[in-house]
Design a protein around this motif. Structure first.
Motif, short mmCIF file in Angstrom:
data_model
loop_
_atom_site.label_atom_id
_atom_site.label_comp_id
_atom_site.label_asym_id
_atom_site.label_seq_id
_atom_site.Cartn_x
_atom_site.Cartn_y
_atom_site.Cartn_z
N LYS A 1 30.33 53.18 43.05
CA LYS A 1 30.82 51.84 43.27
C LYS A 1 30.85 51.01 41.99
CE LYS A 1 30.87 52.60 47.75
NZ LYS A 1 32.15 52.87 48.45
N SER A 2 31.80 50.10 41.93
CA SER A 2 31.87 49.10 40.86
C SER A 2 31.34 47.78 41.41
CB SER A 2 33.31 48.93 40.37
OG SER A 2 33.81 50.13 39.83
N TRP A 3 30.71 46.99 40.52
CA TRP A 3 30.02 45.77 40.97
C TRP A 3 30.45 44.56 40.16
CZ3 TRP A 3 27.11 46.17 45.29
CH2 TRP A 3 26.68 47.45 45.67
N ASN B 1 31.50 42.29 35.08
CA ASN B 1 32.26 43.28 35.83
C ASN B 1 31.76 44.65 35.41
OD1 ASN B 1 34.46 41.74 37.31
ND2 ASN B 1 34.72 40.97 35.22
N VAL C 1 32.27 48.28 35.87
CA VAL C 1 33.33 49.13 36.40
C VAL C 1 32.91 50.59 36.29
CG1 VAL C 1 35.76 49.73 36.24
CG2 VAL C 1 35.02 47.41 35.72
N ALA C 2 32.94 51.30 37.41
CA ALA C 2 32.43 52.66 37.48
C ALA C 2 33.29 53.67 36.74
CB ALA C 2 32.30 53.08 38.95
N GLU C 3 34.60 53.39 36.59
CA GLU C 3 35.53 54.33 35.96
C GLU C 3 35.52 55.69 36.67
OE1 GLU C 3 37.55 53.21 33.70
OE2 GLU C 3 36.53 51.31 33.42
N PHE D 1 28.75 53.00 32.99
CA PHE D 1 29.74 52.03 33.49
C PHE D 1 30.37 51.33 32.30
CE2 PHE D 1 27.45 52.95 37.22
CZ PHE D 1 28.08 52.40 38.33
N ASN E 1 42.31 50.17 33.81
CA ASN E 1 41.91 51.51 34.27
C ASN E 1 43.05 52.24 34.95
OD1 ASN E 1 41.92 49.77 36.48
ND2 ASN E 1 40.35 50.90 37.58
#
Length: 513
Positions: free
Chosen positions: A57-59, A76, A78-80, A121, A245
């Motif tokens: 998950k991204s948060w 932000n 970002v899980a990528e 991340f 992304n």
């Protein structure tokens, strides 16, 4: 290059985690954020669109009103997850920085969630008031808009599935400046267009963002929800890209190592991305036109601003010079390969054994990204040469929006028939036949042309009223092959003229006479 990969930790109560698991659109919940030996009380939510459904998950992290983390009020993370290389979005933002374009800073971090390591991340700088200060905007209280769904087309009208512009600052003030800028973009008479953009837009930054889109093959710009910022101190707008992304440079996580070792399909996105010249505009249209629940009345999606830049000889020349400069000085294996090696080496220790990771894919991603630079660079050079040499023999020679006629000329060497072609006042409605009603042209928006032959070196005058076409005082006019939503022969965005004036194409482009 960052020298190390800092560790962040999120502590989210079990009750909140269960809410996120049950509904990925759950609003912000209370949590704790730790970094650099300091603890912060924060609000967290999942971020992204489809990314919310990925295992990793991204948060989004928001700090209390008076709290700051490294000068920022939100993060932000970002899980990528979709990019097996973990490199593509970082490269895109770093290239923007290398081209001196105000864009978010992207930093690799390690994230722990409730004591469990989540992997590497990308901490992507939020576009907000802190961003204005960090990037030296003259107006530290500039008005920040975020494009709603499809608003990055920068057109003046909406479709049923389109979102609303979201105002991030100065929310109580009217939107007059935005509406005025959209009018400049869409309705400035072509002879004054380049001058108008210089006056109202940070044009240099925008041209360089178009170069970035070309280098990294930026796809899905229509869904990016990028930012448009009005700096009142200089009375100019800035376009700030977001959601990089989605660049085609990424190695989609579902693609196996064997397939991606040979495939080059995602390196061949035609120039220029997200414009009417981009053949992949039709690809996206064909993909989404059938998704009637999500996209009722779906139309082809492209940027009116980028499309007009390409159509204007002076602006096109400026864009080409920036692209050539980037290909000469920046986007070369000599520059990019050591950078890719360094990025990969930086995060490799933290990728080994990380959850949600195919380490073999990640390891292969370094060489894949080097190949991407080499092959994409070669494709861009070839496609740019194609574009410079390409030209339709059928062109608009003159146009009078008041009298309601347009002259179509044939600059080719053989006679050409207009039969079956489409003349339209909406560049997104351009098909003679279609299984999708919104793109099928019909009066008063446009018409399918009869069998009119244009001799070489000659021109014919089409009276729009006789074709059932209703012209507005300002708008757009296009001639299409009638078969493809990107099959454009010529087009013109036009503004209102005084009585007795008309548009005529001269040696250096359009003139008002």
């Amino acid at each position: 290059m960052q020298a190390s990969v800092p560790e962040y930790e999120l502590i989210i109560p079990e009750a909140a985690m269960k809410k996120f698991e049950a509904d990925v659109w759950t609003p912000e919940q209370d949590a704790v954020f730790k970094a650099g030996g300091t603890t912060y009380q924060v609000k967290v939510r999942l971020r992204g669109a489809s990314a919310r459904y990925f295992p990793k998950k991204s948060w989004n992290v928001s700090f209390a009103k008076d709290a700051r983390f490294e000068g920022r009020t939100s993060l932000n993370l970002v899980a990528e997850y979709a990019d097996a290389t973990m490199l593509a979005e970082k490269m895109a933002f770093d290239l923007m920085a290398a081209m001196r374009v105000p864009a978010s800073k992207a930093t690799y971090v390690r994230l722990k969630l409730n004591g469990q390591y989540q992997g590497v991340f990308l901490d992507i700088e939020q576009v907000n008031k802190a961003f204005l200060k960090a990037h030296a905007f003259a107006d530290d209280d500039a008005t920040i808009y975020r494009c709603g769904w499809k608003d990055c087309e920068l057109k003046t009208w909406k479709v049923p599935y389109q979102g609303d512009w979201t105002k991030k600052t100065n929310e109580q003030q009217p939107d007059d400046a935005l509406l005025a800028m959209l009018d400049v973009i869409n309705h400035t008479p072509e002879p004054q267009f380049a001058e108008a953009l210089e006056k109202h837009l940070q044009l240099e930054h925008y041209l360089r963002s178009m170069v970035l889109d070309a280098l990294m093959s930026n796809n899905f710009v229509e869904d990016s929800e990028s930012y448009f910022i009005y700096d009142r101190a200089v009375a100019k707008w800035s376009y700030v890209p977001w959601d990089l992304n989605n660049v085609d440079a990424r190695w989609w996580y579902l693609n196996p190592v064997e397939g991606m070792s040979t495939s080059s399909n995602n390196m061949r996105h035609p120039l220029f991305n997200f414009t009417l010249t981009d053949a992949w505009t039709e690809r996206m249209y064909l993909q989404r036109k059938t998704e009637t629940q999500s996209y009722p009345g779906y139309l082809p999606v492209f940027s009116n601003l980028g499309t007009r830049v390409l159509a204007n000889p002076a602006l096109r020349e400026q864009l080409g010079a920036r692209l050539d400069k980037a290909l000469d000085e920046l986007f070369t294996p000599e520059v990019m390969n050591p950078y890719i090696d360094a990025l990969h080496a930086l995060i490799t220790p933290h990728m080994r054994g990380a959850p949600y990771t195919d380490f073999a894919q990640f390891q292969a991603g370094r060489d894949y990204m080097k190949r991407y630079v080499k092959e994409r660079r070669a494709f861009v050079e070839k496609d740019w040469a194609r574009m410079k040499a390409q030209g339709s023999p059928l062109v608009f020679e003159a146009f009078d929006p008041v009298a309601g006629w347009v002259d179509v000329g044939n600059r080719g060497t053989g006679a050409l028939s207009l039969k079956g072609m489409v003349l339209t006042t909406n560049l997104r409605v351009s098909l003679a036949q279609s299984d999708h009603a919104p793109t099928l042209v019909r009066p008063p928006v446009g018409a399918v042309l009869p069998d009119v032959t244009v001799a070489p070196g000659a021109k014919v005058r089409l009276k729009l009223s006789e074709l059932g076409i209703q012209l507005m005082p300002k708008g757009e006019l296009g001639l299409f092959d009638g078969k493809s939503v990107v099959g454009v022969k010529d087009f013109l965005f036009y503004g209102a003229l005084r009585a007795g004036q008309q548009y005529e194409r001269g040696d250096k482009g359009w003139e008002v006479r």
